[in-house]
Design a protein around this motif. Structure first.
Motif, PDB file in Angstrom:
ATOM      1  N   TYR A   1       9.408   1.033   6.122  1.00 20.94           N
ATOM      2  CA  TYR A   1       8.310   1.722   6.811  1.00 20.94           C
ATOM      3  C   TYR A   1       8.073   1.094   8.176  1.00 20.94           C
TER       4      TYR A   1
ATOM      5  N   ARG B   1      -2.144  -0.511   5.368  1.00 16.12           N
ATOM      6  CA  ARG B   1      -0.895  -1.241   5.598  1.00 16.12           C
ATOM      7  C   ARG B   1      -1.033  -2.066   6.869  1.00 16.12           C
TER       8      ARG B   1
ATOM      9  N   GLN C   1       0.842  -1.201   0.000  1.00 19.00           N
ATOM     10  CA  GLN C   1       0.000   0.000   0.000  1.00 19.00           C
ATOM     11  C   GLN C   1       0.879   1.254   0.000  1.00 19.00           C
TER      12      GLN C   1
ATOM     13  N   ASN D   1       0.520  -0.632  10.138  1.00 18.10           N
ATOM     14  CA  ASN D   1       0.320   0.764  10.536  1.00 18.10           C
ATOM     15  C   ASN D   1      -0.041   0.832  12.023  1.00 18.10           C
TER      16      ASN D   1
ATOM     17  N   LYS E   1       1.019   4.099  -1.766  1.00 16.87           N
ATOM     18  CA  LYS E   1       0.463   5.451  -1.815  1.00 16.87           C
ATOM     19  C   LYS E   1       0.058   5.921  -0.416  1.00 16.87           C
ATOM     20  N   TYR E   2       0.310   7.190  -0.134  1.00 15.27           N
ATOM     21  CA  TYR E   2       0.045   7.739   1.198  1.00 15.27           C
ATOM     22  C   TYR E   2      -1.416   7.548   1.606  1.00 15.27           C
ATOM     23  N   LYS E   3      -2.322   7.740   0.665  1.00 15.54           N
ATOM     24  CA  LYS E   3      -3.743   7.626   0.997  1.00 15.54           C
ATOM     25  C   LYS E   3      -4.146   6.194   1.338  1.00 15.54           C
ATOM     26  N   ARG E   4      -3.239   5.252   1.081  1.00 16.01           N
ATOM     27  CA  ARG E   4      -3.512   3.850   1.396  1.00 16.01           C
ATOM     28  C   ARG E   4      -2.853   3.421   2.712  1.00 16.01           C
ATOM     29  N   THR E   5      -2.256   4.376   3.433  1.00 17.90           N
ATOM     30  CA  THR E   5      -1.541   4.063   4.675  1.00 17.90           C
ATOM     31  C   THR E   5      -2.406   3.271   5.648  1.00 17.90           C
ATOM     32  N   LYS E   6      -3.679   3.608   5.729  1.00 14.87           N
ATOM     33  CA  LYS E   6      -4.570   2.954   6.698  1.00 14.87           C
ATOM     34  C   LYS E   6      -4.769   1.476   6.411  1.00 14.87           C
TER      35      LYS E   6
END
Length: 222
Positions: A167, A135, A126, A138, A128-133
């Motif tokens: 990450y 991962r 994931q 996270n 892309k930043y908008k897909r962080t949730k």
């Protein structure tokens, strides 16, 4: 995979006693095995999860090596883990189960301190930043894992994604979690546990053919 093949696998999954496919309503409304998974396996062995289990190679491979532990592979794609479920039945592995559900609901499926160990194998990074949730390492997921894991419970992350590896390491260090072991290339650098080297997934073999390094982190959430 053709639609007919998928339908065939979905129907066969329904006949497997080691496959559980609850509806979202059943999960949120009070899942019957939450806090009672040892009743499903009919023993008091430690419970290990594989999140995003794909074809179930790790769930089955770990179960073969550890007959005194129970293993549950979790994935939303039943047509994939059909292979693992079928193999477990063919090999009479009574310590294996597969759960078809969204990983986001994990805290509705297991009780506090019910899990001994978690494996996350080749998850979608994931990027892309908008897909962080989404991962699987996270901060929100780490909180869920900590709630489910026993006090000394550990998490294993095996991935081909250098981004996911970096990450996760950065997040663990930043939040003060305990990194037990880390390796940027498990097949080049010695020291990884045997199960990291000896169990390979379908996708891992593809990544190795492409020359991608396979990374691994073992950690404990503080």
């Amino acid at each position: 995979m053709g639609s007919k093949n998928k339908l065939k696998r979905f129907k066969e999954n329904e006949t497997f006693t080691n496959v559980i496919q609850p509806s979202r309503e059943e999960v949120i409304g009070g899942f019957k095995f939450k806090g009672k998974w040892n009743s499903f396996f009919d023993n008091d062995y430690p419970i290990v999860l594989e999140l995003g289990c794909g074809k179930g190679e790790y769930t089955v491979g770990l179960a073969k090596r550890n007959p005194a532990k129970n293993f549950i592979g979790i994935d939303i794609k039943g047509a994939r883990f059909w292979r693992g479920a079928k193999s477990a039945k063919e090999e009479n592995l009574g310590n294996v189960a597969f759960l078809r559900t969204q990983i986001e609901l994990i805290d509705q499926l297991f009780a506090e301190n019910e899990i001994d160990e978690i494996w996350i194998t080749f998850p979608d990074p994931q990027i892309k930043y908008k897909r962080t949730k989404h991962r699987l390492t996270n901060p929100d997921f780490l909180k869920k894992y900590k709630h489910l894991l026993k006090p000394k419970g550990i998490v294993n992350l095996k991935t081909d994604s250098e981004f996911m590896h970096g990450y996760t390491l950065g997040l663990l260090q930043g939040q003060g979690h305990e990194i037990l072991y880390s390796n940027h290339d498990v097949y080049k650098n010695a020291g990884s546990p045997p199960e990291v080297l000896e169990i390979q997934t379908f996708y891992e073999n593809q990544y190795l053919e492409q020359g991608k390094p396979i990374t691994y982190i073992q950690f404990r959430i503080n």
